[in-house]
Design a protein around this motif. Structure first.
Motif, PDB file in Angstrom:
ATOM      1  N   ILE A   1       0.837  -1.209   0.000  1.00  0.00           N
ATOM      2  CA  ILE A   1       0.000   0.000   0.000  1.00  0.00           C
ATOM      3  C   ILE A   1       0.872   1.260   0.000  1.00  0.00           C
ATOM      4  O   ILE A   1       0.656   2.185  -0.790  1.00  0.00           O
ATOM      5  N   PHE A   2       1.862   1.292   0.884  1.00  0.00           N
ATOM      6  CA  PHE A   2       2.745   2.458   0.970  1.00  0.00           C
ATOM      7  C   PHE A   2       3.459   2.701  -0.348  1.00  0.00           C
ATOM      8  O   PHE A   2       3.538   3.834  -0.834  1.00  0.00           O
ATOM      9  N   LEU A   3       4.015   1.629  -0.919  1.00  0.00           N
ATOM     10  CA  LEU A   3       4.753   1.771  -2.171  1.00  0.00           C
ATOM     11  C   LEU A   3       3.821   2.186  -3.303  1.00  0.00           C
ATOM     12  O   LEU A   3       4.182   3.028  -4.144  1.00  0.00           O
ATOM     13  N   ALA A   4       2.617   1.614  -3.334  1.00  0.00           N
ATOM     14  CA  ALA A   4       1.656   1.952  -4.393  1.00  0.00           C
ATOM     15  C   ALA A   4       1.270   3.426  -4.334  1.00  0.00           C
ATOM     16  O   ALA A   4       1.218   4.106  -5.372  1.00  0.00           O
ATOM     17  N   VAL A   5       1.021   3.950  -3.138  1.00  0.00           N
ATOM     18  CA  VAL A   5       0.662   5.368  -3.007  1.00  0.00           C
ATOM     19  C   VAL A   5       1.847   6.247  -3.415  1.00  0.00           C
ATOM     20  O   VAL A   5       1.673   7.268  -4.091  1.00  0.00           O
ATOM     21  N   LEU A   6       3.055   5.851  -3.023  1.00  0.00           N
ATOM     22  CA  LEU A   6       4.237   6.609  -3.410  1.00  0.00           C
ATOM     23  C   LEU A   6       4.353   6.710  -4.926  1.00  0.00           C
ATOM     24  O   LEU A   6       4.645   7.787  -5.470  1.00  0.00           O
ATOM     25  N   LEU A   7       4.126   5.593  -5.624  1.00  0.00           N
ATOM     26  CA  LEU A   7       4.293   5.578  -7.081  1.00  0.00           C
ATOM     27  C   LEU A   7       3.092   6.179  -7.809  1.00  0.00           C
ATOM     28  O   LEU A   7       3.252   6.953  -8.752  1.00  0.00           O
ATOM     29  N   VAL A   8       1.881   5.837  -7.359  1.00  0.00           N
ATOM     30  CA  VAL A   8       0.674   6.298  -8.064  1.00  0.00           C
ATOM     31  C   VAL A   8       0.436   7.788  -7.853  1.00  0.00           C
ATOM     32  O   VAL A   8       0.017   8.504  -8.763  1.00  0.00           O
ATOM     33  N   VAL A   9       0.703   8.264  -6.635  1.00  0.00           N
ATOM     34  CA  VAL A   9       0.495   9.684  -6.327  1.00  0.00           C
ATOM     35  C   VAL A   9       1.794  10.481  -6.510  1.00  0.00           C
ATOM     36  O   VAL A   9       1.810  11.545  -7.120  1.00  0.00           O
ATOM     37  N   GLY A  10       2.886   9.933  -5.962  1.00  0.00           N
ATOM     38  CA  GLY A  10       4.137  10.679  -5.945  1.00  0.00           C
ATOM     39  C   GLY A  10       4.756  10.870  -7.308  1.00  0.00           C
ATOM     40  O   GLY A  10       5.280  11.962  -7.612  1.00  0.00           O
ATOM     41  N   LEU A  11       4.730   9.845  -8.139  1.00  0.00           N
ATOM     42  CA  LEU A  11       5.403   9.947  -9.443  1.00  0.00           C
ATOM     43  C   LEU A  11       4.760  11.012 -10.338  1.00  0.00           C
ATOM     44  O   LEU A  11       5.473  11.876 -10.867  1.00  0.00           O
ATOM     45  N   PRO A  12       3.422  11.010 -10.526  1.00  0.00           N
ATOM     46  CA  PRO A  12       2.826  12.089 -11.335  1.00  0.00           C
ATOM     47  C   PRO A  12       3.018  13.479 -10.732  1.00  0.00           C
ATOM     48  O   PRO A  12       3.262  14.453 -11.461  1.00  0.00           O
ATOM     49  N   TYR A  13       2.951  13.554  -9.410  1.00  0.00           N
ATOM     50  CA  TYR A  13       3.127  14.845  -8.739  1.00  0.00           C
ATOM     51  C   TYR A  13       4.543  15.376  -8.954  1.00  0.00           C
ATOM     52  O   TYR A  13       4.743  16.555  -9.281  1.00  0.00           O
ATOM     53  N   LEU A  14       5.538  14.515  -8.797  1.00  0.00           N
ATOM     54  CA  LEU A  14       6.929  14.937  -9.003  1.00  0.00           C
ATOM     55  C   LEU A  14       7.187  15.290 -10.475  1.00  0.00           C
ATOM     56  O   LEU A  14       8.004  16.160 -10.769  1.00  0.00           O
TER      57      LEU A  14
END
Length: 481
Positions: free
Chosen positions: A464-477
């Motif tokens: 869950i943590f990794l998925a949120v990092l990639l799904v939310v964090g990657l587009p945001y960055l």
């Protein structure tokens, strides 16, 4: 004749099978055999045919006896003191500062319990928030969030400050390690651990390896990351995770006691019966405050573990606890041995060259893939390779530069995004195993979360943590950079 339990047989069998597989190309045979024993130890920790500390000790001794921590060239050197170097390697984990900080957290918890201060603070929390168990979960999460920017050791923050207090809450509801753990204790402990993993990623100064990571990023790809840049980059991920976390645990690992309108009133009555603060409670509170202030403000001139051990000495001098209490604290000594041996074993993987070999081979499979997929793969690999480590610092040192170098060599790779995503994973990866980060052995050692649940929850929340990092964090960055 009594049959040998399968939990004993399986770790041994796994070790033998891996050892019999031909040594992979470009890897030394002793490194492969070391890895085989390491995997056997991990399987043993999952199945627990023996206590975890005993399994770790057996693994270290077996590798030491077989001489697998050193290459044949080292052992053949006439000037190499094999017996001396072997025993020094076997005991090296006991000199690790995090190991002793974990031990100190148990001593702090004992001080809170012996003086009654922990019960008093817990009663006040229950009085104000005890109508709903979910409210307690959010209170614990908020407490860690407030302390996180100023405490670069999550072991000191969560294990040394939050755990000793919340350890007293479950007993107020009749929840203790064992059959009653799921009443409320297991929920509280897992929420506290998960919260500190998220806050450890949210702030540059919330986890010591974060500071090491930005130094390695600068040296490897000539990129400087500021405190503000770190915080802003993780902000949406952190907000989502922290806002959802207590509720998520509430649903995936539900407590039996959802709340009670009577308990807050009962807590008020109990506080009244306790009367005014005793001398011992005041002393313990002052010592805890001294530790917290030095953890926050003194990191430039005194190590967090030195602070913790100094406070333990003051607890003994001021008769807050007795030496006999320290000796009788079995869980603390058990975790000390367990984590020390795991630190030794995990560090040895890098010593024999297995980690670099594994990272290089994994990177080879990524050639020719789209840039975004390579980035996601590198972050996911970096995250899950933590199953092999009992120290985030060790993984940061050994693997982060390799992942950065591999990613930077890919044409078109947004290096800033990759570096930030790899760095952000350092805190949240602490959720995956009972030895993944400093507070993990403390919460596991509390006895509220059983072995099977801890490993399963670690995997679920890790994904869950990794998925949120990639799904939310990657587009945001990608918008920021």
């Amino acid at each position: 004749m009594k049959a040998v339990p399968w939990r004993v047989v399986l770790p041994v069998l796994v070790t033998i099978i891996i050892a019999l597989i031909p040594t992979p190309e470009d890897l030394a045979p002793h490194a492969w055999y070391y890895f085989a024993i390491f995997v056997g130890v991990i399987v043993g920790l999952i199945l627990e045919p023996l206590p975890a500390a005993a399994i770790g000790l057996i693994g270290v001794v077996l590798i030491g006896v077989l001489g697998l921590a050193f290459s044949p060239e080292q052992r053949a050197d006439p000037g190499f003191d094999l017996p001396g170097e072997t025993i020094r390697w076997m005991l090296s984990g006991f000199s690790n500062t995090t190991v002793w900080l974990i031990f100190a957290a148990f001593m702090f918890a004992m001080g809170y319990e012996k003086t009654g201060l922990g019960r008093r603070v817990a009663l006040h929390l229950v009085q104000r928030l005890g109508k709903r168990t979910l409210g307690l979960g959010y209170a614990i999460t908020l407490s860690d969030l407030i302390l996180a920017p100023f405490t670069p050791s999550n072991t000191a923050r969560s294990g040394g400050t939050i755990f000793p207090i919340i350890r007293n809450i479950p007993g107020l509801y009749g929840s203790e390690p064992g059959p009653t753990a799921r009443k409320i204790g297991a929920y509280i402990m897992w929420t506290a651990l998960a919260a500190t993993c998220v806050t450890s990623s949210m702030f540059l100064t919330a986890l010591a390896p974060n500071l090491l990571a930005i130094e390695l990023v600068n040296k490897t790809v000539n990129l400087q990351i500021t405190w503000t840049q770190w915080f802003v980059g993780f902000l949406p991920v952190g907000v989502i995770l922290l806002a959802a976390l207590p509720y998520l645990v509430y649903k995936l690992y539900p407590p039996e006691i959802k709340g009670s309108s009577e308990v807050p009133e009962w807590a008020r009555q109990e506080i009244a019966q306790m009367g005014r603060l005793s001398r011992q409670e005041i002393v313990m509170a002052l010592l805890a405050l001294v530790a917290l202030v030095l953890w926050i403000l003194g990191r430039d001139f005194i190590d967090a573990t030195t602070v913790a051990l100094g406070v333990i000495c003051l607890m003994l001098i001021l008769n807050v606890v007795k030496w006999s209490d320290v000796l009788a604290n079995g869980p603390a000594w058990n975790v000390l041995v367990w984590f020390a041996t795991l630190v030794t074993l995990a560090g040895g993987l890098n010593r024999v060259g297995f980690i670099v070999w594994f990272s290089d081979r994994a990177a080879g499979f990524l050639e020719g893939l789209p840039v975004t997929l390579v980035m996601i793969s590198l972050v996911a690999l970096f995250f899950f390779i933590h199953y092999f480590f009992a120290s985030i610092t060790a993984q940061t040192t050994a693997v982060l530069p390799v992942m950065l170098a591999v990613g930077a060599a890919v044409p078109g790779m947004p290096v800033t995004m990759l570096a930030l995503l790899l760095c952000y994973s350092l805190g949240i990866m602490g959720i995956i195993t009972p030895y993944a980060t400093g507070p993990s052995p403390i919460y596991y050692g509390s006895g509220f979360i059983d072995r099977r649940a801890f490993w399963l929850l670690g995997l679920v929340f890790g994904v869950i943590f990794l998925a949120v990092l990639l799904v939310v964090g990657l587009p945001y960055l990608s918008i920021l950079y």
